[in-house]
Design a protein around this motif. Structure first.
Motif, PDB file in Angstrom:
ATOM      1  N   THR A  19      38.011  58.849  25.894  1.00  0.00           N
ATOM      2  CA  THR A  19      38.922  59.944  25.837  1.00  0.00           C
ATOM      3  C   THR A  19      39.988  59.540  26.878  1.00  0.00           C
ATOM      4  O   THR A  19      39.851  58.843  27.981  1.00  0.00           O
ATOM      5  CB  THR A  19      37.921  60.998  26.760  1.00  0.00           C
ATOM      6  N   CYS A  20      41.133  59.580  26.371  1.00  0.00           N
ATOM      7  CA  CYS A  20      42.357  59.373  27.186  1.00  0.00           C
ATOM      8  C   CYS A  20      42.764  60.219  28.088  1.00  0.00           C
ATOM      9  O   CYS A  20      42.939  61.461  27.787  1.00  0.00           O
ATOM     10  CB  CYS A  20      43.721  59.203  25.898  1.00  0.00           C
ATOM     11  N   LEU A  21      42.756  59.791  29.379  1.00  0.00           N
ATOM     12  CA  LEU A  21      43.019  60.769  30.536  1.00  0.00           C
ATOM     13  C   LEU A  21      44.572  61.378  30.529  1.00  0.00           C
ATOM     14  O   LEU A  21      44.948  62.293  30.966  1.00  0.00           O
ATOM     15  CB  LEU A  21      42.961  60.207  31.937  1.00  0.00           C
ATOM     16  N   GLN A  22      45.484  60.452  29.747  1.00  0.00           N
ATOM     17  CA  GLN A  22      46.810  60.812  29.782  1.00  0.00           C
ATOM     18  C   GLN A  22      47.175  62.008  28.511  1.00  0.00           C
ATOM     19  O   GLN A  22      47.631  63.058  28.893  1.00  0.00           O
ATOM     20  CB  GLN A  22      47.765  59.625  29.487  1.00  0.00           C
ATOM     21  N   CYS A  23      46.893  61.582  27.215  1.00  0.00           N
ATOM     22  CA  CYS A  23      47.053  62.525  26.259  1.00  0.00           C
ATOM     23  C   CYS A  23      45.971  63.386  25.788  1.00  0.00           C
ATOM     24  O   CYS A  23      46.189  64.335  25.004  1.00  0.00           O
ATOM     25  CB  CYS A  23      47.696  61.779  25.045  1.00  0.00           C
ATOM     26  N   GLY A  24      44.778  62.958  26.266  1.00  0.00           N
ATOM     27  CA  GLY A  24      43.705  63.910  25.907  1.00  0.00           C
ATOM     28  C   GLY A  24      42.978  63.610  24.585  1.00  0.00           C
ATOM     29  O   GLY A  24      41.798  64.423  24.338  1.00  0.00           O
ATOM     30  N   LEU A  59      42.882  55.135  29.165  1.00  0.00           N
ATOM     31  CA  LEU A  59      43.973  55.205  28.647  1.00  0.00           C
ATOM     32  C   LEU A  59      43.940  54.826  26.979  1.00  0.00           C
ATOM     33  O   LEU A  59      43.508  53.446  26.887  1.00  0.00           O
ATOM     34  CB  LEU A  59      45.156  54.304  29.082  1.00  0.00           C
ATOM     35  N   CYS A  60      44.456  55.367  26.224  1.00  0.00           N
ATOM     36  CA  CYS A  60      44.563  54.965  24.614  1.00  0.00           C
ATOM     37  C   CYS A  60      45.632  53.938  24.629  1.00  0.00           C
ATOM     38  O   CYS A  60      46.527  53.752  25.445  1.00  0.00           O
ATOM     39  CB  CYS A  60      44.494  56.113  23.791  1.00  0.00           C
ATOM     40  N   GLU A  61      45.702  53.547  23.471  1.00  0.00           N
ATOM     41  CA  GLU A  61      46.436  52.130  23.225  1.00  0.00           C
ATOM     42  C   GLU A  61      48.106  52.854  23.165  1.00  0.00           C
ATOM     43  O   GLU A  61      48.803  52.077  24.038  1.00  0.00           O
ATOM     44  CB  GLU A  61      46.345  51.846  21.675  1.00  0.00           C
ATOM     45  N   PRO A  62      48.537  53.993  22.621  1.00  0.00           N
ATOM     46  CA  PRO A  62      49.684  54.511  22.722  1.00  0.00           C
ATOM     47  C   PRO A  62      50.091  54.700  24.183  1.00  0.00           C
ATOM     48  O   PRO A  62      51.289  54.138  24.638  1.00  0.00           O
ATOM     49  CB  PRO A  62      49.814  55.649  21.765  1.00  0.00           C
ATOM     50  N   CYS A  63      49.445  54.987  24.930  1.00  0.00           N
ATOM     51  CA  CYS A  63      49.364  55.463  26.186  1.00  0.00           C
ATOM     52  C   CYS A  63      49.770  54.240  27.213  1.00  0.00           C
ATOM     53  O   CYS A  63      50.341  54.240  28.257  1.00  0.00           O
ATOM     54  CB  CYS A  63      48.526  56.381  26.722  1.00  0.00           C
ATOM     55  N   ILE A  64      48.812  53.282  27.009  1.00  0.00           N
ATOM     56  CA  ILE A  64      49.037  51.893  27.677  1.00  0.00           C
ATOM     57  C   ILE A  64      50.595  51.466  27.544  1.00  0.00           C
ATOM     58  O   ILE A  64      51.067  50.954  28.353  1.00  0.00           O
ATOM     59  CB  ILE A  64      47.965  51.061  27.209  1.00  0.00           C
TER      60      ILE A  64
HETATM   61 ZN   LIG Z   1      46.464  58.542  25.556  1.00  0.00          ZN
END
Ligand SMILES: [Zn+2]
Ligand SMILES: [Zn+2]
Length: 130
Positions: free
Chosen positions: A81-86, A121-126
């Protein structure tokens, strides 16, 4: 499912609604789905979910905003789970079936399910840090 015969009509409706979902769903969202098909209250949905949890049929996990998300126990599914975009990305398999089997035989406890989740963090958020 061993206890299915003893479910009430509302519990059955909640279980059926849940089994049609491909993702874990909040009680509120499940209620919105069910309400289109029958007269059912939000409190009834919550109660049914709690009962089904105690019967080992339904499990819940907390989303990043703290909301409980429900799914069937037979969907032993884990997420990154991505902490930034959820966004939650499912893992393609359960990494701990041996651990659960081992515990089941070594502790005096009836295990219904386990939760395991990875955060970051997911790839796009990184690539686009805020
Ligand atoms: Zn994300
Ligand atoms: Zn698992």
């Amino acid at each position: 499912m061993p206890y299915q015969a003893r479910l009430t009509r509302n519990q059955q409706a909640v279980l059926d609604g849940l089994s049609q979902q491909t993702q874990p769903i909040s009680a509120q969202a499940l209620y919105s789905v069910l309400r289109q098909q029958q007269a059912i209250g939000l409190a009834t949905v919550y109660r049914a979910l709690e009962t089904l949890k105690l019967r080992g049929v339904v499990q819940s996990r907390a989303s990043t905003n703290g909301e409980a998300l429900y799914s069937l126990v037979k969907q032993d599914q884990h997420y990154l789970t991505c902490l930034q975009c959820g966004r939650s990305v499912p893992l393609d398999h359960c990494p701990v079936p041996e651990l659960e089997a081992h515990l089941q035989h070594s502790v005096p406890f009836k295990i219904y399910y386990h939760t395991l989740e990875f955060f970051g963090l997911c790839e796009p958020c990184i690539q686009q840090p805020k």
